[in-house]
Design a protein around this motif. Structure first.
Motif, mmCIF file in Angstrom:
data_model
loop_
_atom_site.group_PDB
_atom_site.id
_atom_site.type_symbol
_atom_site.label_atom_id
_atom_site.label_comp_id
_atom_site.label_asym_id
_atom_site.label_seq_id
_atom_site.Cartn_x
_atom_site.Cartn_y
_atom_site.Cartn_z
ATOM 1 N N SER A 229 0.808 -1.217 0.000
ATOM 2 C CA SER A 229 0.000 0.000 0.000
ATOM 3 C C SER A 229 0.843 1.270 0.000
ATOM 4 O O SER A 229 0.332 2.375 -0.191
ATOM 5 N N GLY A 230 2.144 1.127 0.259
ATOM 6 C CA GLY A 230 3.037 2.274 0.342
ATOM 7 C C GLY A 230 3.283 2.735 1.760
ATOM 8 O O GLY A 230 4.129 3.609 2.000
ATOM 9 N N GLU A 231 2.561 2.153 2.724
ATOM 10 C CA GLU A 231 2.741 2.529 4.125
ATOM 11 C C GLU A 231 4.034 1.937 4.679
ATOM 12 O O GLU A 231 4.455 0.852 4.288
ATOM 13 N N LYS A 232 4.631 2.682 5.589
ATOM 14 C CA LYS A 232 5.883 2.237 6.202
ATOM 15 C C LYS A 232 5.629 1.707 7.608
ATOM 16 O O LYS A 232 4.809 2.263 8.350
ATOM 17 N N ILE A 233 6.357 0.665 7.957
ATOM 18 C CA ILE A 233 6.306 0.084 9.304
ATOM 19 C C ILE A 233 7.725 0.071 9.849
ATOM 20 O O ILE A 233 8.656 -0.385 9.178
ATOM 21 N N ILE A 234 7.890 0.582 11.059
ATOM 22 C CA ILE A 234 9.204 0.597 11.719
ATOM 23 C C ILE A 234 9.119 -0.289 12.958
ATOM 24 O O ILE A 234 8.193 -0.154 13.759
ATOM 25 N N VAL A 235 10.093 -1.169 13.108
ATOM 26 C CA VAL A 235 10.086 -2.136 14.205
ATOM 27 C C VAL A 235 11.405 -2.044 14.962
ATOM 28 O O VAL A 235 12.481 -2.124 14.359
ATOM 29 N N GLY A 236 11.338 -1.879 16.266
ATOM 30 C CA GLY A 236 12.550 -1.787 17.072
ATOM 31 C C GLY A 236 13.372 -3.061 17.024
ATOM 32 O O GLY A 236 12.821 -4.161 16.902
ATOM 33 N N ARG A 237 14.682 -2.898 17.129
ATOM 34 C CA ARG A 237 15.565 -4.060 17.194
ATOM 35 C C ARG A 237 15.818 -4.507 18.627
ATOM 36 O O ARG A 237 16.113 -5.673 18.881
ATOM 37 N N PRO A 262 7.703 -10.817 25.583
ATOM 38 C CA PRO A 262 8.633 -9.741 25.226
ATOM 39 C C PRO A 262 8.671 -9.573 23.701
ATOM 40 O O PRO A 262 8.701 -10.561 22.965
ATOM 41 N N SER A 263 8.673 -8.316 23.269
ATOM 42 C CA SER A 263 8.630 -8.089 21.825
ATOM 43 C C SER A 263 9.128 -6.688 21.504
ATOM 44 O O SER A 263 9.206 -5.820 22.376
ATOM 45 N N PRO A 264 9.438 -6.441 20.219
ATOM 46 C CA PRO A 264 9.755 -5.072 19.808
ATOM 47 C C PRO A 264 8.485 -4.236 19.736
ATOM 48 O O PRO A 264 7.381 -4.776 19.621
ATOM 49 N N ILE A 265 8.670 -2.927 19.795
ATOM 50 C CA ILE A 265 7.599 -1.985 19.512
ATOM 51 C C ILE A 265 7.573 -1.757 18.006
ATOM 52 O O ILE A 265 8.617 -1.746 17.352
ATOM 53 N N ALA A 266 6.379 -1.583 17.452
ATOM 54 C CA ALA A 266 6.262 -1.204 16.046
ATOM 55 C C ALA A 266 5.565 0.144 15.940
ATOM 56 O O ALA A 266 4.766 0.511 16.806
ATOM 57 N N MET A 267 5.878 0.874 14.892
ATOM 58 C CA MET A 267 5.238 2.152 14.621
ATOM 59 C C MET A 267 4.852 2.237 13.150
ATOM 60 O O MET A 267 5.626 1.821 12.274
ATOM 61 N N ALA A 285 4.964 -9.932 16.026
ATOM 62 C CA ALA A 285 4.747 -11.288 16.557
ATOM 63 C C ALA A 285 5.890 -12.199 16.123
ATOM 64 O O ALA A 285 6.392 -13.010 16.911
ATOM 65 N N LEU A 286 6.337 -12.042 14.865
ATOM 66 C CA LEU A 286 7.468 -12.828 14.370
ATOM 67 C C LEU A 286 8.725 -12.572 15.195
ATOM 68 O O LEU A 286 9.460 -13.497 15.548
ATOM 69 N N TYR A 287 8.994 -11.288 15.508
ATOM 70 C CA TYR A 287 10.223 -10.930 16.224
ATOM 71 C C TYR A 287 10.087 -11.027 17.745
ATOM 72 O O TYR A 287 11.046 -10.759 18.471
ATOM 73 N N SER A 288 8.907 -11.405 18.227
ATOM 74 C CA SER A 288 8.699 -11.535 19.675
ATOM 75 C C SER A 288 9.151 -12.905 20.164
ATOM 76 O O SER A 288 9.589 -13.754 19.375
ATOM 77 N N ASP A 289 9.016 -13.118 21.460
ATOM 78 C CA ASP A 289 9.339 -14.425 22.051
ATOM 79 C C ASP A 289 8.150 -15.372 22.026
ATOM 80 O O ASP A 289 8.201 -16.462 22.611
ATOM 81 N N ALA A 290 7.077 -14.988 21.369
ATOM 82 C CA ALA A 290 5.881 -15.838 21.303
ATOM 83 C C ALA A 290 6.142 -17.067 20.439
ATOM 84 O O ALA A 290 6.953 -17.019 19.501
ATOM 85 N N PRO A 291 5.449 -18.196 20.720
ATOM 86 C CA PRO A 291 5.573 -19.383 19.857
ATOM 87 C C PRO A 291 5.209 -19.032 18.420
ATOM 88 O O PRO A 291 4.242 -18.311 18.180
ATOM 89 N N LYS A 292 5.957 -19.525 17.481
ATOM 90 C CA LYS A 292 5.778 -19.113 16.090
ATOM 91 C C LYS A 292 4.614 -19.815 15.392
ATOM 92 O O LYS A 292 4.244 -19.455 14.288
ATOM 93 N N ASN A 293 4.031 -20.821 16.035
ATOM 94 C CA ASN A 293 2.928 -21.549 15.411
ATOM 95 C C ASN A 293 1.575 -21.191 16.002
ATOM 96 O O ASN A 293 0.549 -21.765 15.612
ATOM 97 N N ASP A 294 1.552 -20.280 16.971
ATOM 98 C CA ASP A 294 0.304 -19.908 17.630
ATOM 99 C C ASP A 294 -0.097 -18.493 17.257
ATOM 100 O O ASP A 294 0.738 -17.664 16.876
ATOM 101 N N LYS A 295 -1.385 -18.215 17.393
ATOM 102 C CA LYS A 295 -1.844 -16.845 17.243
ATOM 103 C C LYS A 295 -1.376 -16.014 18.433
ATOM 104 O O LYS A 295 -1.256 -16.523 19.548
ATOM 105 N N VAL A 296 -1.097 -14.748 18.174
ATOM 106 C CA VAL A 296 -0.501 -13.870 19.179
ATOM 107 C C VAL A 296 -1.400 -12.646 19.371
ATOM 108 O O VAL A 296 -1.899 -12.080 18.390
ATOM 109 N N LYS A 297 -1.574 -12.229 20.628
ATOM 110 C CA LYS A 297 -2.352 -11.033 20.921
ATOM 111 C C LYS A 297 -1.461 -9.797 20.836
ATOM 112 O O LYS A 297 -0.419 -9.731 21.479
#
Length: 324
Positions: A229-237, A262-267, A285-297
């Motif tokens: 869409s042209g929108e930018k997403i910034i994710v903390g390291r 625990p996870s990065p902040i996104a903007m 969710a990908l960069y967080s410590d959440a299980p990679k096969n489950d849905k994440v809140k």
């Protein structure tokens, strides 16, 4: 009393230039500049060591115009050094007039940087600044044309130096003579010389030509993604990036965080569509410590509202396709 306005970056050359001028009993006012691409932090440290008065000038708006379209082009990255140095001398020249000072000077060394400090480039900088007759380079002055302050006897040309070339040996020997042990590394403070930052800057110039100072500051923080869409997403390291994003956010941004892990902040700067919010949520969710096969809140905030959504982590093998 003779007075000089010296450009101070905090690097060794600019420090030595001030010492050479001070040796002639000349009063020095140092000046440092602030933009989204460099700060005055190193100059502030150096000014305390040198014991000189420091003026800090924010030239962000006019500097952004130069970065977008430099008259003399870029260096190896997105650094418009000739245009930038001319602008600095122009702004320092206005300070010279205000302070009733006699001349301007810098730590530039003839031939130290092949593109921006060759003879022709130094002369272009002087001419474009509007203060050609008043600019002295104390470390290489005896290899350059005599300036008005030298002709008037306000600065003794014979006590100036004739350093040339890329070798740092003459400067390190001078540093020992003056007892200087602390200084910033060459070009270390300018983001425009950084390849990764420059890549992001080129991208935003193409996609968002009306980018502003804050957009330029955000380029230095975290991971950057551009979606269809042209929108930018910034994710903390890391936590430091998270804190920087939260510190620079405004009410129009969307910010996101994983709830239970625990996870990065996104903007999403300046707001985002529902699709962009979903994609940003799946990325953190990908960069967080959440299980990679489950849905994440994930909770997201926009203005004075917040909402919780459930997402799958973004596919790891697809993430590089949208990374800037």
């Amino acid at each position: 009393m003779v007075k000089g306005i010296g450009l101070l970056s905090g690097g060794l050359d600019s420090i030595l230039a001030i010492k050479v001028i001070q040796e002639q009993g000349i009063y020095v006012i140092a000046v440092s500049f602030v933009t989204p691409f460099f700060s005055s932090k190193n100059a502030e440290k150096a000014s305390k060591i040198l014991g000189v008065e420091l003026r800090i000038l924010d030239i962000s708006d006019v500097h952004l115009k130069i970065v977008r379209s430099p008259k003399y082009g870029y260096g190896k990255a997105m650094n418009p050094c000739i245009d930038c140095h001319a602008l600095m001398f122009h702004e320092a020249g206005k300070l010279m007039e205000k302070e009733n000072a006699d001349f301007l000077f810098s730590g530039e060394v003839l031939g130290e940087r092949p593109m921006s400090q060759n003879f022709r480039a130094l002369m272009r900088v002087s001419e474009e600044s509007g203060y050609k007759d008043y600019i002295i380079r104390p470390l290489s002055a005896r290899l350059l044309p005599e300036t008005l302050p030298e002709k008037q006897g306000k600065v003794d040309r014979e006590r100036l130096l004739s350093i040339r070339g890329r070798s740092r040996k003459p400067q390190t020997e001078l540093a020992k003579k003056y007892g200087i042990t602390e200084y910033a590394q060459p070009a270390g403070g300018c983001l425009l010389t950084d390849p990764m930052y420059s890549r992001r800057l080129k991208e935003i110039m193409e996609k968002q030509p009306d980018f502003d100072k804050r957009d330029a500051e955000l380029l230095a923080i975290g991971r950057h993604f551009r979606i269809e869409s042209g929108e930018k997403i910034i994710v903390g390291r890391d936590q430091a990036d998270n804190e920087k994003l939260l510190a620079i956010k405004n009410d129009g941004d969307v910010t996101l965080d994983v709830i239970d892990y625990p996870s990065p902040i996104a903007m999403i700067p300046n707001g985002g569509s529902e699709k962009a919010i979903m994609i940003a949520s799946s990325i953190i969710a990908l960069y967080s410590d959440a299980p990679k096969n489950d849905k994440v809140k994930v909770i997201y905030y926009y203005k004075d509202k917040s909402n919780v959504i459930l997402v799958n982590p973004f596919p790891k093998d697809e993430i590089d396709k949208i990374r800037i």
